[in-house]
Design a protein around this motif. Structure first.
Motif, PDB file in Angstrom:
ATOM      1  N   ASP A   1       0.822  -1.217   0.000  1.00  0.00           N
ATOM      2  CA  ASP A   1       0.000   0.000   0.000  1.00  0.00           C
ATOM      3  C   ASP A   1       0.852   1.260   0.000  1.00  0.00           C
ATOM      4  N   HIS A   2       1.785   1.326  -0.947  1.00  0.00           N
ATOM      5  CA  HIS A   2       2.627   2.518  -1.119  1.00  0.00           C
ATOM      6  C   HIS A   2       3.402   2.888   0.147  1.00  0.00           C
ATOM      7  N   GLY A   3       3.839   1.884   0.891  1.00  0.00           N
ATOM      8  CA  GLY A   3       4.624   2.113   2.102  1.00  0.00           C
ATOM      9  C   GLY A   3       3.808   2.337   3.354  1.00  0.00           C
ATOM     10  N   LYS A   4       2.478   2.455   3.205  1.00  0.00           N
ATOM     11  CA  LYS A   4       1.642   2.704   4.386  1.00  0.00           C
ATOM     12  C   LYS A   4       1.628   1.504   5.319  1.00  0.00           C
ATOM     13  N   THR A   5       1.656   0.308   4.751  1.00  0.00           N
ATOM     14  CA  THR A   5       1.669  -0.902   5.581  1.00  0.00           C
ATOM     15  C   THR A   5       2.911  -0.940   6.453  1.00  0.00           C
ATOM     16  N   PHE A   6       4.055  -0.626   5.874  1.00  0.00           N
ATOM     17  CA  PHE A   6       5.312  -0.651   6.620  1.00  0.00           C
ATOM     18  C   PHE A   6       5.275   0.360   7.764  1.00  0.00           C
ATOM     19  N   ARG A   7       4.773   1.569   7.497  1.00  0.00           N
ATOM     20  CA  ARG A   7       4.679   2.581   8.556  1.00  0.00           C
ATOM     21  C   ARG A   7       3.752   2.120   9.679  1.00  0.00           C
ATOM     22  N   LYS A   8       2.619   1.541   9.295  1.00  0.00           N
ATOM     23  CA  LYS A   8       1.676   1.046  10.297  1.00  0.00           C
ATOM     24  C   LYS A   8       2.318  -0.031  11.158  1.00  0.00           C
ATOM     25  N   ASN A   9       3.034  -0.952  10.530  1.00  0.00           N
ATOM     26  CA  ASN A   9       3.667  -2.041  11.267  1.00  0.00           C
ATOM     27  C   ASN A   9       4.778  -1.546  12.188  1.00  0.00           C
ATOM     28  N   LEU A  10       5.540  -0.547  11.735  1.00  0.00           N
ATOM     29  CA  LEU A  10       6.591   0.010  12.586  1.00  0.00           C
ATOM     30  C   LEU A  10       6.012   0.864  13.705  1.00  0.00           C
ATOM     31  N   ASP A  11       4.862   1.509  13.449  1.00  0.00           N
ATOM     32  CA  ASP A  11       4.163   2.209  14.535  1.00  0.00           C
ATOM     33  C   ASP A  11       3.777   1.229  15.637  1.00  0.00           C
ATOM     34  N   ALA A  12       3.387   0.029  15.216  1.00  0.00           N
ATOM     35  CA  ALA A  12       2.886  -0.969  16.168  1.00  0.00           C
ATOM     36  C   ALA A  12       3.991  -1.735  16.874  1.00  0.00           C
ATOM     37  N   THR A  13       5.217  -1.589  16.440  1.00  0.00           N
ATOM     38  CA  THR A  13       6.344  -2.284  17.069  1.00  0.00           C
ATOM     39  C   THR A  13       7.308  -1.264  17.681  1.00  0.00           C
ATOM     40  N   VAL A  14       8.102  -0.589  16.855  1.00  0.00           N
ATOM     41  CA  VAL A  14       9.009   0.452  17.349  1.00  0.00           C
ATOM     42  C   VAL A  14       8.231   1.542  18.067  1.00  0.00           C
ATOM     43  N   GLY A  15       7.165   2.038  17.412  1.00  0.00           N
ATOM     44  CA  GLY A  15       6.388   3.137  17.975  1.00  0.00           C
ATOM     45  C   GLY A  15       5.633   2.779  19.231  1.00  0.00           C
ATOM     46  N   ALA A  16       5.360   1.490  19.420  1.00  0.00           N
ATOM     47  CA  ALA A  16       4.630   1.043  20.599  1.00  0.00           C
ATOM     48  C   ALA A  16       5.558   0.672  21.751  1.00  0.00           C
ATOM     49  N   GLY A  17       6.859   0.904  21.586  1.00  0.00           N
ATOM     50  CA  GLY A  17       7.781   0.712  22.703  1.00  0.00           C
ATOM     51  C   GLY A  17       8.484  -0.619  22.761  1.00  0.00           C
ATOM     52  N   ALA A  18       8.533  -1.354  21.656  1.00  0.00           N
ATOM     53  CA  ALA A  18       9.313  -2.596  21.663  1.00  0.00           C
ATOM     54  C   ALA A  18      10.774  -2.261  21.939  1.00  0.00           C
ATOM     55  N   ASP A  19      11.394  -3.056  22.784  1.00  0.00           N
ATOM     56  CA  ASP A  19      12.797  -2.822  23.113  1.00  0.00           C
ATOM     57  C   ASP A  19      13.706  -3.129  21.932  1.00  0.00           C
ATOM     58  N   ILE A  20      13.253  -4.048  21.104  1.00  0.00           N
ATOM     59  CA  ILE A  20      14.011  -4.430  19.917  1.00  0.00           C
ATOM     60  C   ILE A  20      13.006  -4.898  18.867  1.00  0.00           C
ATOM     61  N   THR A  21      13.178  -4.439  17.641  1.00  0.00           N
ATOM     62  CA  THR A  21      12.305  -4.859  16.542  1.00  0.00           C
ATOM     63  C   THR A  21      13.153  -5.389  15.404  1.00  0.00           C
ATOM     64  N   LEU A  22      12.775  -6.574  14.924  1.00  0.00           N
ATOM     65  CA  LEU A  22      13.457  -7.180  13.778  1.00  0.00           C
ATOM     66  C   LEU A  22      12.516  -7.162  12.585  1.00  0.00           C
ATOM     67  N   VAL A  23      13.009  -6.638  11.459  1.00  0.00           N
ATOM     68  CA  VAL A  23      12.216  -6.538  10.236  1.00  0.00           C
ATOM     69  C   VAL A  23      12.670  -7.589   9.234  1.00  0.00           C
ATOM     70  N   GLU A  24      11.730  -8.359   8.753  1.00  0.00           N
ATOM     71  CA  GLU A  24      11.960  -9.252   7.621  1.00  0.00           C
ATOM     72  C   GLU A  24      11.595  -8.481   6.353  1.00  0.00           C
ATOM     73  N   GLY A  25      12.455  -8.358   5.316  1.00  0.00           N
ATOM     74  CA  GLY A  25      13.851  -8.660   5.416  1.00  0.00           C
ATOM     75  C   GLY A  25      14.564  -7.826   4.359  1.00  0.00           C
ATOM     76  N   PHE A  26      15.684  -7.278   4.655  1.00  0.00           N
ATOM     77  CA  PHE A  26      16.316  -6.283   3.808  1.00  0.00           C
ATOM     78  C   PHE A  26      16.498  -6.768   2.366  1.00  0.00           C
ATOM     79  N   SER A  27      16.875  -8.006   2.209  1.00  0.00           N
ATOM     80  CA  SER A  27      17.127  -8.549   0.869  1.00  0.00           C
ATOM     81  C   SER A  27      16.132  -9.631   0.472  1.00  0.00           C
ATOM     82  N   ASP A  28      14.975  -9.671   1.109  1.00  0.00           N
ATOM     83  CA  ASP A  28      14.029 -10.758   0.833  1.00  0.00           C
ATOM     84  C   ASP A  28      13.214 -10.500  -0.438  1.00  0.00           C
ATOM     85  N   TRP A  29      13.893 -10.607  -1.562  1.00  0.00           N
ATOM     86  CA  TRP A  29      13.225 -10.483  -2.857  1.00  0.00           C
ATOM     87  C   TRP A  29      12.324 -11.666  -3.157  1.00  0.00           C
TER      88      TRP A  29
END
Length: 531
Positions: free
Chosen positions: A331-359
């Protein structure tokens, strides 16, 4: 101790079958303290439109810097060789960087992008290696992390290294390759078998994998929590393992901790998939964190465990092949922002994102290729890198280097890439010496442009350039407003680069901008620009 986590189905990524697996006095004309305003643009699409055409700075909502942020990084033989195919699944997230057969160039290109994203750490997906059997070691060979280490050192980057241990592959598949000369997940790995006399063996987790991690990655380059190196562990699903209970899974982790202490003087900080504890409750006493991964209906999770919160998420996902159809719309990057709001933005001490090269599953966040959204699932090449940085602990970095070859858009007056380096398209790339690239063979009127660049307050910009003769001019425009003209001296030839001042700008605090660099006369190579 109070331990809380949700037991849930862990997403199993579709199997991608791997092959047997200083300062310089210059004549510079400057317009001091150019003032640039900040507009209302709030989305990635608005940012794209709010640049040169409208002469406005692109700003985003206040993104809170949270806990540590990391990304997975797969480096299968197909990724290293640029063979982007995964059964009949359509591949949208093709990278801008085009591999050239030199793996050092591969690692250099991606370390630069990882640094640009602002992540604290990278967790390569490791699958171990079998001594004396190189034909089985092409799908995430842990020893190759030495190449990543070397690239980080060449770049002078401050990225730490963790690991995601893909144990169905590093244990079950590797065991079957070694023992039966045929990979796969049948027979399953027996976690009750310590010696490997049957269908198990602790050597697959320690000798052939995690020991290699600690050998390849120096102590000062490991990502740590509470001073301890972090290792993520994947699933102990019954699709790949037997005898996970009765303390067997806990015993395996305990053994690895003992070996790490004995051989390297470290106590690994294990963040395990929630299946570990579901299958063997004794793991709760040994593990340090729990991840719940994600699913198609739940594209992020935050798991509380031992007083900390562990987030995992994904920017998007698409795998459709045969009877398997899985999709998380970017969704034009909106999904990624929403997901990071819910992890990093919600106070997770550490967030791992799948995946930098996961083509292979269209979950990549690397710099993409220039093309339409329908073909790339990106609005512009650096979009996902920019989103990651907005959620990093330093979203408006000072001293950031923006590489010329990675421009989002460009105008070139000649057809093709004269040296066929780095990327496709009508843009001329050359080697910049060392580990970098530059845009060269420039002509009058050519330009490079970047979107959503984080610049804050009074900002002094610099250009790293080379030129055989003096007098060629470059201009930097921000959000469509004409900036200073920089007159470049001879630097000693096109192979010799110097850093030159390029003007001071007054910008809104914590704002993001469209930056265009125009070669007014040509005759200059541009390596990068920085603040």
């Amino acid at each position: 101790m109070t331990t809380s986590f949700r037991s849930k189905r862990v997403l199993r990524r579709p199997a991608l079958r791997l092959g047997g697996a200083a300062a310089l006095a210059l004549a510079v004309t400057l317009t001091p303290h150019l003032a640039f305003g900040s507009p209302d643009a709030s989305s990635a699409q608005d940012a794209a439109k709010a640049g040169a055409a409208n002469g406005r700075a692109a700003t985003a909502g206040a993104v809170r810097a949270g806990g540590f942020l990391g990304v997975t990084f797969g480096f299968s033989d197909r990724t290293l060789e640029g063979r982007y195919e995964n059964r009949t699944n359509p591949i949208y997230n093709l990278p801008m960087f085009e591999v050239d057969g030199d793996e050092a160039h591969f690692w250099d290109a991606y370390v630069e992008q990882l640094e640009a994203s602002g992540v604290d750490f990278v967790a390569p997906t490791i699958r171990g290696s079998i001594p004396g059997k190189p034909q089985y070691n092409k799908g995430g060979d842990t020893t190759k992390l030495a190449d990543l280490v070397a690239a980080i050192k060449r770049r002078g980057a401050h990225i730490k290294i963790s690991a995601l241990d893909d144990i169905p592959a590093s244990l079950t598949d590797k065991k079957n390759l070694n023992k039966h000369n045929a990979g796969g997940y049948d027979p399953k790995f027996d976690l009750a078998d310590k010696t490997g006399a049957g269908e198990g063996g602790y050597q697959y987790m320690w000798d052939y994998n995690l020991r290699e991690f600690f050998q390849a990655v120096p102590a000062d380059m490991r990502f740590t929590m509470n001073g301890r190196p972090v290792i993520y562990e994947w699933s102990t699903s019954s699709s790949f393992f037997v005898n996970q209970g009765n303390g067997n899974s806990a015993a395996l982790l305990t053994y690895v901790k003992e070996r790490a202490k004995a051989e390297f003087g470290v106590d690994p900080y294990f963040i395990v998939g929630d299946s570990w504890i579901k299958n063997d409750p004794a793991v709760a006493e040994v593990a340090d964190g729990v991840h719940g991964w994600f699913s198609m209906t739940e594209p992020y999770t935050v798991e509380p465990f031992k007083g900390s919160k562990f987030g995992t998420t994904v920017p998007a996902f698409h795998f459709s092949s045969d009877t398997t159809h899985m999709d998380i719309d970017p969704d034009h990057g909106k999904t990624f922002r929403k997901n990071l709001d819910a992890t990093v933005g919600a106070g997770a001490d550490i967030t791992l994102v799948e995946g930098f090269s996961d083509w292979s599953e269209n979950a990549a966040t690397w710099r993409g290729r220039n093309d339409t959204y329908d073909k790339t699932r990106y609005d512009y090449p650096n979009q996902m890198i920019n989103i990651l940085r907005q959620y990093s602990r330093n979203p408006f970095p000072k001293g950031q280097r923006v590489e010329a070859e990675g421009a989002d858009t460009f105008h070139d007056t000649t057809t093709g890439n004269i040296n066929n380096l780095y990327r496709a398209g009508d843009i001329d790339i050359t080697r910049a010496g060392g580990s970098g690239y530059a845009v060269g063979s420039t002509a009058a009127g050519e330009w490079l442009q970047w979107q959503e660049v984080p610049l804050s307050g009074t900002t002094a910009l610099k250009l790293r350039v080379s030129s055989a003769t003096a007098g060629h001019r470059i201009r930097i425009d921000i959000d469509g407003k004409t900036g200073p003209t920089v007159t470049v001296p001879a630097t000693g030839g096109y192979g010799t680069y110097r850093t030159v001042p390029a003007g001071t700008y007054k910008l809104a605090d914590n704002s993001r901008h469209t930056v265009r660099i125009t070669f007014l006369d040509g005759g200059v190579n541009l390596d990068n620009w920085s603040n």
